[in-house]
Write an enzyme that holds these catalytic residues in place. Structure first.
Site, PDB file in Angstrom:
ATOM      1  N   TYR A 152       0.845  -1.206   0.000  1.00  0.00           N
ATOM      2  CA  TYR A 152       0.000   0.000   0.000  1.00  0.00           C
ATOM      3  C   TYR A 152       0.879   1.254   0.000  1.00  0.00           C
ATOM      4  O   TYR A 152       0.659   2.186  -0.779  1.00  0.00           O
ATOM      5  CB  TYR A 152      -0.940  -0.006   1.203  1.00  0.00           C
ATOM      6  CG  TYR A 152      -1.731   1.280   1.319  1.00  0.00           C
ATOM      7  CD1 TYR A 152      -2.660   1.628   0.331  1.00  0.00           C
ATOM      8  CD2 TYR A 152      -1.533   2.161   2.379  1.00  0.00           C
ATOM      9  CE1 TYR A 152      -3.366   2.824   0.410  1.00  0.00           C
ATOM     10  CE2 TYR A 152      -2.238   3.351   2.466  1.00  0.00           C
ATOM     11  CZ  TYR A 152      -3.149   3.679   1.480  1.00  0.00           C
ATOM     12  OH  TYR A 152      -3.837   4.864   1.552  1.00  0.00           O
ATOM     13  N   LYS A 156       1.263   4.361  -2.837  1.00  0.00           N
ATOM     14  CA  LYS A 156       1.114   5.793  -2.546  1.00  0.00           C
ATOM     15  C   LYS A 156       2.395   6.563  -2.884  1.00  0.00           C
ATOM     16  O   LYS A 156       2.327   7.737  -3.243  1.00  0.00           O
ATOM     17  CB  LYS A 156       0.699   5.992  -1.089  1.00  0.00           C
ATOM     18  CG  LYS A 156      -0.716   5.488  -0.809  1.00  0.00           C
ATOM     19  CD  LYS A 156      -1.748   6.241  -1.654  1.00  0.00           C
ATOM     20  CE  LYS A 156      -3.097   5.585  -1.732  1.00  0.00           C
ATOM     21  NZ  LYS A 156      -4.064   6.299  -2.570  1.00  0.00           N
TER      22      LYS A 156
END
Ligand SMILES: NC(=O)c1ccc[n+]([C@@H]2O[C@H](COP(=O)([O-])OP(=O)(O)OC[C@H]3O[C@@H](n4cnc5c(N)ncnc54)[C@H](OP(=O)(O)O)[C@@H]3O)[C@@H](O)[C@H]2O)c1
Length: 253
Positions: A152, A156
Site C-alpha cells: 500500500y 502511494k
C-alpha cells in the site's frame, strides 16, 4: 477557489461511494459543479446522487478491471469535464507473507494503473481546453517504506511522485495538479484494510482542505495529526522513519 467556470461544469470523482471521495463530491456539488460519480457500489452512488443539488451521472465500475479506466474515459467523452478527483483506493495491513497476492495486485491496479490511465486521458482533454484540475490521493505513508503495509505504501509513493511530476509538466497548460496526503481518516478504509485507527481525522475536513488547496499548492497534508506527523517525519532520517512507521503500523494491525 472551486467554481464551475474554473473546474467545471462537470467533475469526475472516483471513490464517490464512501469516505473522502464522497465528501469531495458533496462539497463540489455545493460549489455548483455537476458530478460523474464512480465506484463499484451502484446503490451507494445512487443514494448520494439523490441528495446532491445539480446534475449527476452514476457510473458503477470496478477500476481494477482491465479496460475500466478506458471505459470511463469513453463514457465521459461528450461531457464538458474540468476536474478529475482520483479518490478510489484501498489498502491492507499485516504481514506481507500473509497477504493475498491477487488482492495486492488489484491494489496496484486501482491505486496506480487506474490513476495513471484516468489522469493521462483527462490531462489530454484539460490541456486541449487550457484549464482543468487533477487531484491524486497520496498518504503520509508515501514518503518511506512501511512494514506491515509495504505494498500500500509503495502504491502511494507512486501516486505522490506521479502528482509531483505532473504538477510541473501540466502547469503551462493551465492544468492544476494536486497531491493530497492525509493521515488516518475516519472512512471505510480501515475496515477494508483490516486496521484500527486512532486520532482519525474527519473526511469532511480532509475534503475541505484538499479542495481549498487546489490551484494554490501542489501538495497538501490535510488534518492536524497528519501535519504534525509529517513535520516530525520530515526531519527524521529515512531508516528511522521506516522503524517509526513499523511501530505505528504494528499498533494499527
Ligand atoms: N482513510 C485513510 O486513513 C486514508 C489516509 C490516506 C490516504 N487515503 C486515501 O484516500 C482515498 C480515499 O479513501 P477513503 O479513506 O475515503 O476510503 P473508503 O471510505 O474505503 O473509500 C474508498 C473508495 O474507493 C472505492 N473503490 C475501492 N476499490 C474500488 C474499485 N476496485 N473500483 C472502483 N472503486 C473502488 C470505494 O468504492 P466501492 O467499494 O463502492 O468500489 C470507495 O468509494 C484512497 O486513495 C486512500 O488510499 C486514505
Amino acid at each position: 477557489m472551486i467554481t464551475p467556470q474554473r473546474y467545471g461544469p462537470w467533475a469526475v470523482v472516483t471513490g464517490a461511494s464512501s469516505g473522502i471521495g464522497r465528501e469531495i463530491a458533496v462539497q463540489l456539488a455545493a460549489a455548483g459543479l455537476s458530478l460523474v460519480l464512480v465506484a463499484r457500489r451502484e446503490d451507494a452512488l445512487a443514494q448520494l446522487a439523490a441528495t446532491l443539488p445539480g446534475e449527476t451521472l452514476v457510473i458503477p465500475l470496478d477500476l481494477a478491471a482491465p479496460g475500466a479506466p478506458a471505459g470511463l474515459l469513453a463514457r465521459t467523452a461528450a461531457l464538458p469535464v474540468g476536474l478529475l478527483v482520483n479518490a478510489a483506493g484501498f489498502g491492507s495491513g499485516g504481514a506481507f507473507l500473509d497477504t493475498d497476492p491477487i488482492a495486492e495486485s488489484q491494489m496496484v491496479d486501482v491505486n496506480c494503473r487506474a490513476v495513471l490511465e484516468l489522469s493521462h486521458g483527462f490531462a489530454r482533454r484539460f490541456a486541449a481546453q487550457r484549464r482543468g484540475g487533477i487531484v491524486l490521493f497520496s498518504s503520509i505513508v508515501a514518503t518511506q517504506g512501511v512494514p506491515r503495509s509495504a505494498n500500500y505504501a509503495a502504491t502511494k509513493a507512486y501516486v505522490h511522485s506521479l502528482a509531483e511530476g505532473l504538477a510541473d509538466e501540466l502547469a503551462p497548460y493551465g492544468v492544476d495538479v494536486l497531491a493530497s496526503a492525509p493521515g488516518p481518516t475516519d472512512t471505510g478504509f480501515a475496515h477494508r484494510a483490516g486496521m484500527t485507527m486512532a486520532n482519525a481525522e474527519s473526511p469532511v475536513r480532509v475534503a475541505r482542505e484538499t479542495l481549498a488547496a487546489l490551484g494554490r499548492r501542489r501538495l497538501v497534508v490535510p488534518g492536524g495529526f497528519a501535519k504534525l506527523l509529517t513535520a516530525g517525519l520530515t526531519v527524521t532520517p529515512r531508516f528511522l522513519r521506516v522503524q517509526i512507521m513499523k511501530q505505528v503500523m504494528k499498533s494499527m494491525t
